[in-house]
Design an enzyme around this catalytic site. Structure first.
Site, short mmCIF file in Angstrom:
data_model
loop_
_atom_site.label_atom_id
_atom_site.label_comp_id
_atom_site.label_asym_id
_atom_site.label_seq_id
_atom_site.Cartn_x
_atom_site.Cartn_y
_atom_site.Cartn_z
N PHE A 8 0.85 -1.20 0.00
CA PHE A 8 0.00 0.00 0.00
C PHE A 8 0.89 1.25 0.00
O PHE A 8 0.75 2.13 0.82
CB PHE A 8 -0.93 -0.05 1.23
CG PHE A 8 -2.17 0.79 1.09
CD1 PHE A 8 -3.00 0.66 -0.03
CD2 PHE A 8 -2.53 1.69 2.07
CE1 PHE A 8 -4.15 1.43 -0.15
CE2 PHE A 8 -3.68 2.46 1.95
CZ PHE A 8 -4.49 2.33 0.82
N THR A 96 4.35 -4.84 -3.93
CA THR A 96 5.43 -4.70 -2.95
C THR A 96 6.73 -4.35 -3.69
O THR A 96 6.81 -4.49 -4.92
CB THR A 96 5.61 -6.02 -2.14
OG1 THR A 96 5.91 -7.08 -3.03
CG2 THR A 96 4.37 -6.35 -1.35
N LYS A 125 8.69 -6.54 -10.37
CA LYS A 125 9.47 -7.21 -11.43
C LYS A 125 10.38 -8.32 -10.91
O LYS A 125 10.80 -9.19 -11.67
CB LYS A 125 10.36 -6.17 -12.14
CG LYS A 125 9.59 -5.15 -12.94
CD LYS A 125 10.48 -4.07 -13.51
CE LYS A 125 10.88 -3.03 -12.52
NZ LYS A 125 9.94 -2.03 -12.13
N VAL A 152 6.33 -3.36 -17.40
CA VAL A 152 7.07 -2.81 -18.54
C VAL A 152 6.31 -1.60 -19.05
O VAL A 152 5.15 -1.72 -19.46
CB VAL A 152 7.22 -3.85 -19.69
CG1 VAL A 152 8.04 -3.26 -20.83
CG2 VAL A 152 7.86 -5.13 -19.18
N GLY A 154 5.23 1.03 -17.35
CA GLY A 154 4.29 1.68 -16.41
C GLY A 154 2.88 1.64 -16.97
O GLY A 154 2.33 0.57 -17.19
N GLY A 207 13.28 13.34 -8.27
CA GLY A 207 12.54 12.14 -7.84
C GLY A 207 12.55 11.04 -8.90
O GLY A 207 11.85 10.04 -8.77
N ASP A 221 17.29 -2.89 -14.00
CA ASP A 221 15.86 -2.67 -14.21
C ASP A 221 15.50 -2.90 -15.68
O ASP A 221 14.51 -3.58 -15.99
CB ASP A 221 15.49 -1.24 -13.78
CG ASP A 221 14.02 -0.94 -14.02
OD1 ASP A 221 13.19 -1.45 -13.24
OD2 ASP A 221 13.70 -0.25 -15.00
N LYS A 225 13.04 -6.01 -17.67
CA LYS A 225 12.00 -5.79 -18.68
C LYS A 225 12.30 -6.61 -19.95
O LYS A 225 11.38 -7.12 -20.60
CB LYS A 225 11.88 -4.30 -18.98
CG LYS A 225 11.34 -3.57 -17.74
CD LYS A 225 11.55 -2.09 -17.79
CE LYS A 225 11.02 -1.46 -16.50
NZ LYS A 225 11.39 -0.05 -16.37
N GLY A 316 5.45 5.91 -12.62
CA GLY A 316 4.51 6.83 -11.98
C GLY A 316 3.42 6.03 -11.30
O GLY A 316 2.99 4.99 -11.81
#
Ligand SMILES: NC(=O)c1ccc[n+]([C@@H]2O[C@H](COP(=O)([O-])OP(=O)(O)OC[C@H]3O[C@@H](n4cnc5c(N)ncnc54)[C@H](OP(=O)(O)O)[C@@H]3O)[C@@H](O)[C@H]2O)c1
Length: 339
Positions: A8, A96, A125, A152, A154, A207, A221, A225, A316
């Site tokens: 959450f 998570t 992922k 992949v 977003g 950010g 990362d 993907k 995002g």
């Protein structure tokens, strides 16, 4: 449809807000109604067969730091795997953290869902990077649906587009700018005369980069993907060990200047052709892969129809929540409105 949501944070909360806001439209347009029966974070869980209220979950998280504080429904000290196994949900959503050094936690969530005949959606992922072939097999063995479109691109439906393209044609090659943070850093180095460290610091200030940016800048990362695309689109059982990975840590100003003077741009590109790799590649300035800032792009080379490229924001909270919602509708339409 009864939902169990694990995690959450930014994405989990965005999903609950989106689900609440869009409930009337989803009911009108698709006849779709959802009920949150279990929501967990690292501090506890809230459980109710009659359905939890989004605003109460968000308020408890804000005031007490955990959904375990929701009045009448809150629990603490519970095993998440046990919650997943015991709850009466049709679908489990895992939001998570993606931690490649301990993928077992999220893997346990998916296994608990599959074992107890629950469909699953993940935006995490890590289990896919390390064990996607096994997870696909386990889902198929238990005859449940498994979706992961937020992993992949977003909210940009890269997996959906790739699947659609692969339906009527052969995908012979895939190339993509699959990580927004590294694209931001390389774009800034190209546009200005700043060095790698300054561009990284700028990405952190905005950010875009995490406190520990290694997974992004070392190409991990992007490689996860590539793994997901390789399994899903190329039907090649792949894990992260099969991907040759180089990151962008050592990019010098010199390298950028050499590229620029040749009318080219340096990008971190994930590629699946004969083999799977992530590394620096020089692309022409007019290439569709020359996307600015923190955008992502994916080019599929189709045997008959040539190149198709999709460009969009790769991350995002709300964007990724949209991907979860798409997966949810997809599962619901696949398994039938009975749930
Ligand atoms: N943010 C994005 O733009 C984006 C885009 C695409 C994919 N994703 C992926 O989406 C996932 C979630 O990202 P996020 O940005 O929402 O992360 P986040 O803000 O760090 O939230 C993670 C949530 O998971 C909870 N959690 C951690 N360990 C747990 C456990 N063992 N059991 C139950 N809950 C646990 C955390 O609890 P606490 O709240 O108690 O700490 C937190 O609520 C990650 O895998 C990420 O890679 C994120």
């Amino acid at each position: 449809m009864r939902i169990c949501l694990i995690g959450f944070g930014v994405v989990g909360r965005s999903f609950v807000k989106l689900l609440t806001e869009r409930a009337p439209v989803l009911a009108n347009e698709y006849g779709f109604a959802a009920k949150l029966v279990c929501v967990a974070d690292s501090g506890g869980a809230a459980v109710s067969q009659r359905g939890l209220i989004g605003a109460e979950l968000l308020a408890a998280k804000e005031s007490d730091g955990t959904v375990g504080a929701v009045a009448d429904h809150g629990l603490t000290g519970c095993s998440v795997e046990q919650l997943i196994a015991d709850c009466d949900a049709d679908v489990v959503i895992d939001a998570t953290p993606s931690d490649l050094s301990s993928p077992g936690v999220a893997m346990g969530h998916l296994r608990a869902a599959f074992r107890t005949a629950k469909n699953a959606i993940t935006v995490n992922k890590a289990p896919l990077a390390t064990a996607m072939p096994a997870l696909l097999e386990l889902a198929a063995h238990n005859r449940v649906q498994f979706r992961y479109s937020g992993t992949v691109g977003g909210g940009t439906p890269m997996l959906a587009l790739a699947c659609e393209c692969a339906r009527g044609d052969d995908v012979v090659r895939l190339r993509g700018v699959l990580n927004g943070t590294t694209n931001y850093i390389l774009s800034r180095m190209h546009e200005t005369d700043i060095d790698f460290d300054s561009a990284l610091a700028e990405a952190a200030r905005l950010g875009y980069a995490e406190t520990d940016p290694s997974a992004d800048i070392d190409g991990i990362d992007a490689a996860t993907k590539v793994v997901i695309l390789s399994n899903l689109i190329m039907s090649r059982p792949t894990t992260i060990r099969d991907v040759d990975v180089t990151g962008i840590r050592n990019v010098s100003r010199n390298r950028i200047e050499t590229c620029k003077s040749a009318g080219r741009v340096l990008k971190l590109v994930g590629e699946i052709g004969e083999s799977a790799r992530v590394g620096l590649a020089e692309v022409n300035a007019d290439s569709p892969l020359n996307v600015p800032a923190n955008l992502n792009a994916l080019t599929l080379t189709l045997r008959s129809s040539g190149d198709v490229t999709l460009v969009g924001r790769g991350a995002g909270g709300i964007e990724t929540a949209t991907a979860i919602l798409r997966d949810l509708l997809d599962i619901w339409q696949t398994v039938g409105a009975a749930t």
